[in-house]
Each structure stands twice: as structure tokens, then as C-alpha cells.
Design a protein around this motif. Structure first.
Motif, mmCIF file in Angstrom:
data_model
loop_
_atom_site.group_PDB
_atom_site.id
_atom_site.type_symbol
_atom_site.label_atom_id
_atom_site.label_comp_id
_atom_site.label_asym_id
_atom_site.label_seq_id
_atom_site.Cartn_x
_atom_site.Cartn_y
_atom_site.Cartn_z
ATOM 1 N N GLU A 103 0.799 -1.234 0.000
ATOM 2 C CA GLU A 103 0.000 0.000 0.000
ATOM 3 C C GLU A 103 0.828 1.280 0.000
ATOM 4 O O GLU A 103 0.599 2.183 -0.797
ATOM 5 C CB GLU A 103 -0.919 -0.012 1.220
ATOM 6 C CG GLU A 103 -2.363 0.255 0.853
ATOM 7 C CD GLU A 103 -2.995 1.329 1.713
ATOM 8 O OE1 GLU A 103 -2.548 1.506 2.839
ATOM 9 O OE2 GLU A 103 -3.933 1.980 1.229
ATOM 10 N N ASN A 132 -6.456 -3.790 -2.532
ATOM 11 C CA ASN A 132 -7.654 -3.744 -3.378
ATOM 12 C C ASN A 132 -7.314 -3.882 -4.861
ATOM 13 O O ASN A 132 -6.183 -3.658 -5.271
ATOM 14 C CB ASN A 132 -8.375 -2.407 -3.157
ATOM 15 C CG ASN A 132 -9.338 -2.508 -1.999
ATOM 16 O OD1 ASN A 132 -10.087 -3.478 -1.903
ATOM 17 N ND2 ASN A 132 -9.314 -1.534 -1.106
ATOM 18 N N ASN A 173 -3.883 -6.011 9.621
ATOM 19 C CA ASN A 173 -5.160 -5.352 9.311
ATOM 20 C C ASN A 173 -6.196 -6.280 8.711
ATOM 21 O O ASN A 173 -7.372 -5.941 8.667
ATOM 22 C CB ASN A 173 -4.923 -4.209 8.319
ATOM 23 C CG ASN A 173 -3.975 -3.187 8.881
ATOM 24 O OD1 ASN A 173 -4.279 -2.551 9.883
ATOM 25 N ND2 ASN A 173 -2.810 -3.054 8.266
ATOM 26 N N GLU A 194 -11.119 -8.661 11.420
ATOM 27 C CA GLU A 194 -12.427 -8.229 10.927
ATOM 28 C C GLU A 194 -13.569 -8.628 11.851
ATOM 29 O O GLU A 194 -14.676 -8.115 11.713
ATOM 30 C CB GLU A 194 -12.700 -8.830 9.533
ATOM 31 C CG GLU A 194 -11.834 -8.285 8.412
ATOM 32 C CD GLU A 194 -10.476 -8.971 8.314
ATOM 33 O OE1 GLU A 194 -10.117 -9.764 9.215
ATOM 34 O OE2 GLU A 194 -9.766 -8.703 7.344
ATOM 35 N N GLY A 324 -5.955 3.707 -0.627
ATOM 36 C CA GLY A 324 -7.032 4.433 0.073
ATOM 37 C C GLY A 324 -7.716 3.571 1.104
ATOM 38 O O GLY A 324 -8.036 4.016 2.192
ATOM 39 N N SER A 325 -7.961 2.314 0.757
ATOM 40 C CA SER A 325 -8.521 1.395 1.762
ATOM 41 C C SER A 325 -7.937 0.010 1.511
ATOM 42 O O SER A 325 -7.453 -0.273 0.408
ATOM 43 C CB SER A 325 -10.048 1.338 1.640
ATOM 44 O OG SER A 325 -10.389 0.739 0.410
ATOM 45 N N LEU A 326 -8.004 -0.810 2.539
ATOM 46 C CA LEU A 326 -7.427 -2.152 2.396
ATOM 47 C C LEU A 326 -8.517 -3.163 2.050
ATOM 48 O O LEU A 326 -9.690 -2.954 2.354
ATOM 49 C CB LEU A 326 -6.743 -2.561 3.695
ATOM 50 C CG LEU A 326 -5.434 -1.829 3.999
ATOM 51 C CD1 LEU A 326 -4.938 -2.182 5.389
ATOM 52 C CD2 LEU A 326 -4.361 -2.166 2.964
ATOM 53 N N LYS A 327 -8.117 -4.244 1.410
ATOM 54 C CA LYS A 327 -9.073 -5.317 1.083
ATOM 55 C C LYS A 327 -9.152 -6.251 2.294
ATOM 56 O O LYS A 327 -8.251 -7.034 2.555
ATOM 57 C CB LYS A 327 -8.573 -6.076 -0.149
ATOM 58 C CG LYS A 327 -9.514 -7.171 -0.620
ATOM 59 C CD LYS A 327 -8.922 -7.913 -1.814
ATOM 60 C CE LYS A 327 -7.774 -8.794 -1.403
ATOM 61 N NZ LYS A 327 -7.097 -9.474 -2.504
ATOM 62 N N THR A 328 -10.237 -6.116 3.029
ATOM 63 C CA THR A 328 -10.378 -6.955 4.225
ATOM 64 C C THR A 328 -10.920 -8.334 3.833
ATOM 65 O O THR A 328 -11.349 -8.555 2.700
ATOM 66 C CB THR A 328 -11.292 -6.278 5.262
ATOM 67 O OG1 THR A 328 -12.498 -5.919 4.615
ATOM 68 C CG2 THR A 328 -10.633 -5.054 5.858
#
Ligand code: F6P
Length: 342
Positions: A103, A132, A173, A194, A324-328
């Protein structure tokens, strides 16, 4: 063309396979020259360059780590960092850069492209598989296989001693490694960032299993997981002193399970073993496909793009789609792991 490559962030198996593929495709198909920047973004900032030839990059596919070495250097946190990078590109007459990273590396690449005009193409890597826009990153499959083998080994000793063994795996994460590794290894409980769960529920699940006549259990926990209702751990730091890395969850969880169940419980932390060693066949192939595709994108002058695996196709997406955001974790997959709890 003349192009540069760098590998940034934490290393992972498959980085050398990417370097090999880029050099091979550049030289043989496009007649281009390639140089490697050393130690992530520090390389282009400080003009740390090594030539990459066909001869020098042959026989690399099986080798873990990265011959270019890596770092978490960030030009945007360094005085004149971006300007220095552009000066180095000019000095070495380079037309483009391929940045291989997670990232943070991708964020830097995106900003270097949009704000400073760097011609850049990215390749996603991380054992965490939390980027992502790509179904998988290379390095992940190798890490999962390490976890699976570790759980296999933990099983036999857990059974001999009637113990609960907690296995802490990477994933600050996201619970991809914990979930895949747990399913593959036959874990009896998996805890992921999660989905925080109450310690009482974990203990209940283990007790039920033991009531069925199984006198041992394997619990897999991602390093970033926490218990429900727990902002801070009951004891010990959840994060390392520099605030970077979740730590200690395996040991804490083992203590709590022992308190709640009365079963003897021990913790094993797999740590960087998951990042070392030779890549699996899957990671070698994925890294090679990514390297070839990224090289072709550079020669088509499709900059600001990242290669990605979608379904079984290697495609390209805007770098901005991956950051911008992580793939959970896909919670349907967690549902599969849950079938085997208790
Ligand atoms: O590569 C990703 C990752 O392995 C995370 O799961 C982990 O939290 C982190 O890197 C640790 O990296 P390092 O110890 O190199 O800072």
C-alpha cells in the motif's frame, strides 16, 4: 527504452521472480535496458543503482527475498525526496520506473506520477493479500503454505500433550493469512481483525470440542485481531513501541484461553518465517505474469497503472483503485472456517 525497478516495503517471496521477468521481457522482447534501484524509494532518492542484465538475473526464480533489497523510505517524508527522484531518473536517462510494493509503495508511486510527472507502473505484492483491485498478491500463497505446514506440526505435538496451541500469524489489518492458513491446516478456531469475538465464546467452542472427546485444539490468530469489547489488551502492548506493528496477541490469547478453560495452552508466533524462503509455484507464476505485463505496459506508455489478477486474467487498473482502503477478509470465506469451530 531504459527503465528502473524498485522493491519497497516488507519483502515477500516472488520479488526476485518479478525482477527476472521484467529484465527478460525488456531485453528480449523490447530491446530495452533495465537498472535496479536499491532499498526501495531510498534508491532513486540517493541514486543507488545497479545494472540488471539477463546474466545477472538468471536463476533467480526460486530465490526468496529481493536482490534489490528493500526499505520503508518515503520520499514525501524526506527533504526534497520527490525532486531527488526526478533528478536521478534524469541522471540515469531513465524513461520509466516499475515500483513493486504494498500500500505505501503504491501511494508513493501514485503521488509521484500525479504530482511530479514520474512515468510509473506498479506491481502489487504483500503476503497479507490486503490490496484492493487484485484478487491475489504474490507472496500470500507462500505465507499460507508456511502457516499450513506449521499447523500440521503443531497438531501432532498438541495431540501428544492434550494441549491447546495458539498459532499467531501475520496480518495486522486483515485476516487473509489466518483464514486461508487455518482452513488449510484444519484449525479449530480462527480469530481475525475483521471479527472480534468474546473470549467466553472462544473458550466455549474449545470446551465443546473437548467434550466430544478431542483433547487438543489449534487456534489460529492474526496478529491484528482483538477480542470483542477489548480496546486495549488485558495485559501487554497490542502494538510495538513505534506503534507500527501489532504484537503479543497470541501470548495474551493463550493465557486467557487457559484461564477460561483450564486446559494447558501455549502460543507460537510464526513471525517473519512467513515472509522468508522460496516462493511456491503459484507465487512464482503470478510474479512472472505480473512482471511480463508491467513491462509491456511501460512499453505501451500506459503509466499510472497497476497490474492485477482478476479471475484468472492479469489486467491493469489505475493505481488509485488499489490505494485508500485495504481489502479486508471475505466473510464468506470466514464462514467456511467457522464450519470447523468446536
Ligand atoms: O508484509 C506485511 C507484514 O508482514 C505484516 O503482516 C506485518 O505486520 C508487517 O509486515 C511486519 O513487517 P516488519 O516487521 O518488516 O515491519
Amino acid at each position: 527504452m531504459r527503465l528502473g525497478i524498485l522493491t519497497g516495503g516488507g519483502d515477500c517471496p516472488g520479488l526476485n521472480a518479478v525482477v527476472r521477468a521484467i529484465v527478460r521481457r525488456s531485453v528480449m522482447e523490447h530491446g530495452s535496458e533495465v537498472v535496479g534501484f536499491l532499498e526501495g524509494w531510498r534508491g532513486p532518492m540517493e541514486s543507488m543503482v545497479m545494472p540488471l542484465t539477463l546474466q545477472g538475473t538468471g536463476g533467480l526464480i526460486h530465490r526468496g527475498g529481493t536482490i534489490l533489497r528493500t526499505s520503508r523510505s518515503n520520499p514525501f517524508k524526506t527533504e526534497r525526496g520527490p525532486e531527488k527522484i526526478m533528478e536521478t531518473m534524469e541522471k540515469h536517462r531513465l524513461d520509466a520506473l516499475i515500483a513493486v510494493g504494498g500500500e505505501e509503495t503504491l501511494e508513493i508511486a501514485d503521488a509521484m506520477g500525479t504530482k511530479h510527472g514520474l512515468n510509473v507502473v506498479c506491481i502489487p505484492k504483500t503476503i497479507d493479500n490486503d490490496l484492493n483491485a487484485t484478487d491475489f498478491t504474490f507472496g500470500f500463497d507462500t505465507a499460507v503454505n508456511v502457516v499450513m505446514e506449521a499447523i500440521d506440526r503443531l497438531h501432532t505435538t498438541a495431540e501428544s500433550h492434550n494441549r491447546v496451541l495458539v498459532c499467531e500469524v501475520m496480518g495486522g489489518n486483515a485476516g487473509w493469512i489466518a483464514c486461508y492458513g487455518g482452513i488449510a491446516g484444519g484449525a479449530d478456531f480462527v480469530l481475525v481483525p475483521e471479527k472480534p469475538i468474546k473470549i467466553k465464546d472462544i473458550a466455549e467452542s474449545i470446551k465443546k470440542r473437548h467434550a466430544r472427546g478431542r483433547d487438543y485444539s489449534i487456534v489460529v490468530v492474526a496478529e491484528g485481531a482483538r477480542l470483542e469489547g477489548e480496546e486495549k489488551p488485558a495485559e501487554g502492548p497490542l502494538r510495538s513501541a513505534n506503534g507500527q506493528k501489532p504484537t503479543g496477541v497470541g501470548e495474551r490469547l493463550a493465557n486467557l484461553i487457559e484461564q477460561e478453560t483450564g486446559y494447558e495452552t501455549r502460543a507460537t508466533v510464526l513471525g517473519h518465517i512467513q515472509r522468508g524462503g522460496s516462493p511456491t509455484a503459484f507465487d512464482r507464476v503470478l510474479a512472472t505474469r505480473f512482471g511480463v505485463k508491467a513491462t509491456d505496459l511501460v512499453h505501451e506508455k500506459k503509466f499510472g497503472r497497476m497490474v492485477a489478477l482478476q479471475g484468472n486474467q492479469v489486467v491493469d487498473v489505475a493505481i488509485s483503485e488499489a490505494i485508500g482502503s485495504l481489502k479486508t477478509l471475505d466473510m464468506n470465506l470466514y464462514g467456511v472456517a467457522e464450519v470447523f469451530f468446536s
